[in-house]
Write a protein that holds these residues in place. Structure first.
Motif, PDB file in Angstrom:
ATOM      1  N   TRP A  53       0.830  -1.214   0.000  1.00 20.94           N
ATOM      2  CA  TRP A  53       0.000   0.000   0.000  1.00 20.94           C
ATOM      3  C   TRP A  53       0.858   1.255   0.000  1.00 20.94           C
ATOM      4  N   TYR A  54       1.953   1.215   0.738  1.00 25.78           N
ATOM      5  CA  TYR A  54       2.878   2.346   0.753  1.00 25.78           C
ATOM      6  C   TYR A  54       3.473   2.575  -0.635  1.00 25.78           C
ATOM      7  N   GLU A  55       3.890   1.500  -1.283  1.00 26.61           N
ATOM      8  CA  GLU A  55       4.490   1.624  -2.613  1.00 26.61           C
ATOM      9  C   GLU A  55       3.468   2.108  -3.644  1.00 26.61           C
ATOM     10  N   LEU A  56       2.250   1.569  -3.587  1.00 30.78           N
ATOM     11  CA  LEU A  56       1.204   2.010  -4.521  1.00 30.78           C
ATOM     12  C   LEU A  56       0.824   3.465  -4.268  1.00 30.78           C
ATOM     13  N   ASP A  57       0.785   3.843  -2.996  1.00 29.30           N
ATOM     14  CA  ASP A  57       0.491   5.223  -2.621  1.00 29.30           C
ATOM     15  C   ASP A  57       1.549   6.160  -3.196  1.00 29.30           C
ATOM     16  N   ASN A  58       2.819   5.785  -3.044  1.00 29.73           N
ATOM     17  CA  ASN A  58       3.908   6.596  -3.603  1.00 29.73           C
ATOM     18  C   ASN A  58       3.833   6.671  -5.122  1.00 29.73           C
ATOM     19  N   LEU A  59       3.568   5.541  -5.757  1.00 32.36           N
ATOM     20  CA  LEU A  59       3.500   5.532  -7.213  1.00 32.36           C
ATOM     21  C   LEU A  59       2.365   6.418  -7.724  1.00 32.36           C
ATOM     22  N   GLY A  89       9.589   7.495  -8.612  1.00 32.05           N
ATOM     23  CA  GLY A  89       8.721   6.506  -9.260  1.00 32.05           C
ATOM     24  C   GLY A  89       9.456   5.198  -9.494  1.00 32.05           C
ATOM     25  N   PHE A  90      10.728   5.284  -9.898  1.00 34.50           N
ATOM     26  CA  PHE A  90      11.540   4.081 -10.083  1.00 34.50           C
ATOM     27  C   PHE A  90      11.671   3.319  -8.771  1.00 34.50           C
ATOM     28  N   VAL A  91      11.909   4.040  -7.674  1.00 39.78           N
ATOM     29  CA  VAL A  91      12.023   3.404  -6.356  1.00 39.78           C
ATOM     30  C   VAL A  91      10.698   2.725  -5.989  1.00 39.78           C
ATOM     31  N   ALA A  92       9.578   3.378  -6.266  1.00 46.19           N
ATOM     32  CA  ALA A  92       8.270   2.792  -5.962  1.00 46.19           C
ATOM     33  C   ALA A  92       8.033   1.526  -6.789  1.00 46.19           C
ATOM     34  N   ILE A  93       8.384   1.561  -8.050  1.00 44.81           N
ATOM     35  CA  ILE A  93       8.208   0.378  -8.904  1.00 44.81           C
ATOM     36  C   ILE A  93       9.099  -0.765  -8.423  1.00 44.81           C
ATOM     37  N   LYS A  94      10.357  -0.454  -8.055  1.00 47.71           N
ATOM     38  CA  LYS A  94      11.239  -1.487  -7.505  1.00 47.71           C
ATOM     39  C   LYS A  94      10.651  -2.062  -6.221  1.00 47.71           C
ATOM     40  N   GLY A  95      10.054  -1.216  -5.407  1.00 54.65           N
ATOM     41  CA  GLY A  95       9.419  -1.686  -4.172  1.00 54.65           C
ATOM     42  C   GLY A  95       8.250  -2.605  -4.455  1.00 54.65           C
ATOM     43  N   ILE A  96       7.476  -2.280  -5.465  1.00 53.08           N
ATOM     44  CA  ILE A  96       6.326  -3.119  -5.836  1.00 53.08           C
ATOM     45  C   ILE A  96       6.808  -4.467  -6.359  1.00 53.08           C
ATOM     46  N   THR A  97       7.824  -4.468  -7.224  1.00 58.63           N
ATOM     47  CA  THR A  97       8.324  -5.749  -7.748  1.00 58.63           C
ATOM     48  C   THR A  97       8.961  -6.577  -6.638  1.00 58.63           C
ATOM     49  N   SER A  98       9.617  -5.922  -5.697  1.00 59.19           N
ATOM     50  CA  SER A  98      10.191  -6.627  -4.554  1.00 59.19           C
ATOM     51  C   SER A  98       9.083  -7.253  -3.707  1.00 59.19           C
ATOM     52  N   TYR A  99       8.000  -6.514  -3.512  1.00 52.74           N
ATOM     53  CA  TYR A  99       6.866  -7.046  -2.754  1.00 52.74           C
ATOM     54  C   TYR A  99       6.277  -8.273  -3.460  1.00 52.74           C
ATOM     55  N   VAL A 100       6.110  -8.176  -4.773  1.00 51.67           N
ATOM     56  CA  VAL A 100       5.556  -9.299  -5.539  1.00 51.67           C
ATOM     57  C   VAL A 100       6.462 -10.523  -5.414  1.00 51.67           C
ATOM     58  N   ASP A 101       7.765 -10.316  -5.516  1.00 45.97           N
ATOM     59  CA  ASP A 101       8.705 -11.430  -5.361  1.00 45.97           C
ATOM     60  C   ASP A 101       8.602 -12.065  -3.973  1.00 45.97           C
ATOM     61  N   ARG A 102       8.537 -11.232  -2.920  1.00 47.24           N
ATOM     62  CA  ARG A 102       8.397 -11.757  -1.558  1.00 47.24           C
ATOM     63  C   ARG A 102       7.085 -12.517  -1.402  1.00 47.24           C
TER      64      ARG A 102
END
Length: 98
Positions: free
Chosen positions: A37-43, A69-82
């Protein structure tokens, strides 16, 4: 037109509000810094600010937003991987054979 009623400025203000409230939610312990939610909020905030900056010609600020935005996208992909590791799913990746 009044600053707070101009649709372009409202888009920018909403983007700022999303980013600030994301930090606030982390500060009060409602979200973690690894929360989807934090990453989506930032994006979402970055995208809205990007629209505002593009239309108003604030191109220098767009550099910072692009990085955020790049940091937020990396955070989202990291979340998906976890998430996938935790639930045993592998998005089409083949497991390495020993």
């Amino acid at each position: 037109m009044d600053y707070f009623t101009d649709p372009i400025n409202l888009i920018g203000l909403l983007g700022v509000a999303l980013i600030v409230f994301g930090f606030y939610r982390i500060r009060i312990g409602q979200w973690s810094s690894k929360s989807i939610w934090y990453e989506l909020d930032n994006l979402a905030g970055v995208l809205l600010l990007g629209v505002h900056e593009f239309i108003t010609g604030a191109y220098i600020s767009m550099i910072v937003n692009a990085l955020w935005g790049f940091v937020a996208i990396k955070g989202i992909t990291s979340y998906v991987d976890r998430y996938e590791q935790h639930h045993g799913k592998r998005r089409g990746r083949k497991k390495k054979r020993s």
